[in-house]
Design a protein around this motif. Structure first.
Motif, PDB file in Angstrom:
ATOM      1  N   ILE A  48      49.985  22.590  45.965  1.00 54.16           N
ATOM      2  CA  ILE A  48      49.935  22.452  44.593  1.00 54.16           C
ATOM      3  C   ILE A  48      51.039  22.309  44.115  1.00 54.16           C
ATOM      4  O   ILE A  48      51.940  22.998  44.340  1.00 54.16           O
ATOM      5  CB  ILE A  48      49.009  23.559  44.034  1.00 54.16           C
ATOM      6  N   PHE A  49      51.233  21.171  43.042  1.00 54.48           N
ATOM      7  CA  PHE A  49      52.530  20.797  42.413  1.00 54.48           C
ATOM      8  C   PHE A  49      52.510  21.193  41.089  1.00 54.48           C
ATOM      9  O   PHE A  49      53.621  21.400  40.400  1.00 54.48           O
ATOM     10  CB  PHE A  49      52.895  19.392  42.779  1.00 54.48           C
ATOM     11  N   ILE A  50      51.349  21.033  40.365  1.00 59.87           N
ATOM     12  CA  ILE A  50      51.404  21.376  38.775  1.00 59.87           C
ATOM     13  C   ILE A  50      50.495  22.400  38.719  1.00 59.87           C
ATOM     14  O   ILE A  50      49.187  22.398  39.149  1.00 59.87           O
ATOM     15  CB  ILE A  50      51.006  20.083  38.239  1.00 59.87           C
ATOM     16  N   ILE A  51      50.584  23.355  37.755  1.00 63.40           N
ATOM     17  CA  ILE A  51      49.760  24.356  37.463  1.00 63.40           C
ATOM     18  C   ILE A  51      49.823  23.958  35.765  1.00 63.40           C
ATOM     19  O   ILE A  51      50.741  24.053  35.107  1.00 63.40           O
ATOM     20  CB  ILE A  51      50.390  25.901  37.551  1.00 63.40           C
ATOM     21  N   ARG A  52      48.372  23.930  35.147  1.00 63.92           N
ATOM     22  CA  ARG A  52      48.345  23.629  33.806  1.00 63.92           C
ATOM     23  C   ARG A  52      47.580  25.088  33.308  1.00 63.92           C
ATOM     24  O   ARG A  52      46.485  25.759  33.833  1.00 63.92           O
ATOM     25  CB  ARG A  52      47.083  22.775  33.814  1.00 63.92           C
ATOM     26  N   LEU A  53      48.559  25.350  32.498  1.00 59.94           N
ATOM     27  CA  LEU A  53      47.932  26.844  31.798  1.00 59.94           C
ATOM     28  C   LEU A  53      46.553  27.019  30.879  1.00 59.94           C
ATOM     29  O   LEU A  53      45.883  27.861  31.180  1.00 59.94           O
ATOM     30  CB  LEU A  53      49.062  27.280  30.728  1.00 59.94           C
ATOM     31  N   GLU A  54      46.384  25.722  30.642  1.00 58.77           N
ATOM     32  CA  GLU A  54      44.972  25.571  29.974  1.00 58.77           C
ATOM     33  C   GLU A  54      43.744  25.637  30.729  1.00 58.77           C
ATOM     34  O   GLU A  54      42.642  25.725  30.290  1.00 58.77           O
ATOM     35  CB  GLU A  54      45.074  24.541  28.979  1.00 58.77           C
ATOM     36  N   GLU A  55      43.878  25.398  32.204  1.00 57.79           N
ATOM     37  CA  GLU A  55      42.899  25.211  33.067  1.00 57.79           C
ATOM     38  C   GLU A  55      42.678  26.502  33.913  1.00 57.79           C
ATOM     39  O   GLU A  55      43.824  27.164  34.125  1.00 57.79           O
ATOM     40  CB  GLU A  55      43.102  23.974  34.033  1.00 57.79           C
ATOM     41  N   GLU A  56      41.717  26.769  34.786  1.00 57.73           N
ATOM     42  CA  GLU A  56      41.451  27.667  35.617  1.00 57.73           C
ATOM     43  C   GLU A  56      42.516  27.551  36.704  1.00 57.73           C
ATOM     44  O   GLU A  56      42.635  26.269  37.139  1.00 57.73           O
ATOM     45  CB  GLU A  56      40.091  27.590  36.108  1.00 57.73           C
ATOM     46  N   PHE A  57      43.107  28.734  37.174  1.00 61.30           N
ATOM     47  CA  PHE A  57      43.880  28.337  38.510  1.00 61.30           C
ATOM     48  C   PHE A  57      43.400  29.585  39.105  1.00 61.30           C
ATOM     49  O   PHE A  57      43.515  30.842  38.511  1.00 61.30           O
ATOM     50  CB  PHE A  57      45.409  28.535  38.014  1.00 61.30           C
ATOM     51  N   PRO A  58      43.143  29.387  40.530  1.00 61.32           N
ATOM     52  CA  PRO A  58      42.537  30.491  41.223  1.00 61.32           C
ATOM     53  C   PRO A  58      43.195  31.817  41.186  1.00 61.32           C
ATOM     54  O   PRO A  58      42.476  32.663  41.313  1.00 61.32           O
ATOM     55  CB  PRO A  58      42.503  29.964  42.715  1.00 61.32           C
ATOM     56  N   LEU A  59      44.627  31.644  41.322  1.00 64.58           N
ATOM     57  CA  LEU A  59      45.311  33.125  41.478  1.00 64.58           C
ATOM     58  C   LEU A  59      45.246  33.990  40.154  1.00 64.58           C
ATOM     59  O   LEU A  59      45.521  35.033  40.146  1.00 64.58           O
ATOM     60  CB  LEU A  59      46.794  32.798  41.662  1.00 64.58           C
ATOM     61  N   PHE A  60      44.966  33.194  39.086  1.00 62.64           N
ATOM     62  CA  PHE A  60      44.981  33.833  37.746  1.00 62.64           C
ATOM     63  C   PHE A  60      43.810  34.920  37.469  1.00 62.64           C
ATOM     64  O   PHE A  60      43.744  35.318  36.475  1.00 62.64           O
ATOM     65  CB  PHE A  60      45.329  32.948  36.778  1.00 62.64           C
ATOM     66  N   SER A  61      42.800  34.871  38.317  1.00 65.91           N
ATOM     67  CA  SER A  61      41.704  35.755  38.057  1.00 65.91           C
ATOM     68  C   SER A  61      41.055  36.218  39.327  1.00 65.91           C
ATOM     69  O   SER A  61      41.493  35.829  40.426  1.00 65.91           O
ATOM     70  CB  SER A  61      40.550  35.072  37.343  1.00 65.91           C
ATOM     71  N   ASN A  62      40.785  37.523  39.295  1.00 63.20           N
ATOM     72  CA  ASN A  62      39.940  38.170  40.449  1.00 63.20           C
ATOM     73  C   ASN A  62      38.706  38.734  40.100  1.00 63.20           C
ATOM     74  O   ASN A  62      38.586  39.657  39.167  1.00 63.20           O
ATOM     75  CB  ASN A  62      41.066  39.267  40.924  1.00 63.20           C
ATOM     76  N   SER A  63      37.687  37.973  40.327  1.00 58.79           N
ATOM     77  CA  SER A  63      36.240  38.459  40.012  1.00 58.79           C
ATOM     78  C   SER A  63      35.903  39.744  40.725  1.00 58.79           C
ATOM     79  O   SER A  63      35.015  40.496  40.439  1.00 58.79           O
ATOM     80  CB  SER A  63      35.332  37.312  40.663  1.00 58.79           C
TER      81      SER A  63
END
Length: 179
Positions: A48-63
């Motif tokens: 992964i080269f680009i992280i978009r803050l406005e989109e879901e990113f797997p690391l940024f949440s833990n269900s």
């Protein structure tokens, strides 16, 4: 140990306070360091080269623990990577972040090794062949972000190790290696 696909998540990923920016400076510094390492490792293994803050990113949440990083925390962790030269904001609004799990000089070294290992000295390749050709399959170069690749190639051009020449479109830009 929890996994995200085939990626093993660290133990702190299940510790709810790590999903909230910590108010105590020493604790926050440790938290930021852990998140920086996690983001770089995950992006490297998943290419992964680009992280978009406005989109879901797997690391940024833990269900599992029902936690999600706030926008402020996401921006703080990515800004810490930017401050270290391991990422760059692609826009003034800080919505898109280019992740440099290898610095540009490291990518340049990978290209030089790729050229030498495959006997491409004094050869010509297109930029797209380097990114997605048969020769690059199974290497870190396969699928590399075009922006990162071009910056590494330009660095090598400045050092006299190759020449970049323009084609009729961006799809056929070429590289003459002289490593």
């Amino acid at each position: 140990m929890q996994k995200l696909g085939d990626f093993k998540l660290p133990h702190f990923f299940n510790y709810p306070p790590y999903f909230t920016l910590q108010p105590v400076r020493e604790t926050r510094e440790k938290q930021i360091q852990l998140w920086k390492e996690l983001i770089l490792d995950y992006c490297r293994t998943q290419k992964i080269f680009i992280i978009r803050l406005e989109e879901e990113f797997p690391l940024f949440s833990n269900s599992v623990i029902e936690r999600t990083l706030s926008h402020e925390a996401r921006e703080a962790f990515l800004s810490a990577l930017v401050a270290e030269g391991r990422a760059e904001w692609l826009d003034k609004g800080r919505r898109n972040c280019l992740i440099l799990w290898h610095r540009i000089q490291e990518w340049a070294d990978i290209i030089v090794n790729f050229v030498k290992d495959n006997g491409f000295e004094d050869s010509v390749m297109t930029v797209e062949e380097i990114r997605s050709g048969i020769e690059s399959r199974g290497t870190e170069l396969h699928g590399i972000d075009r922006t990162i690749l071009m910056r590494a190639l330009k660095l090598l051009e400045q050092k006299g190790k190759l020449a970049i020449f323009k084609g009729t479109s961006t799809d056929d830009e070429g590289v003459k290696f002289s490593v």
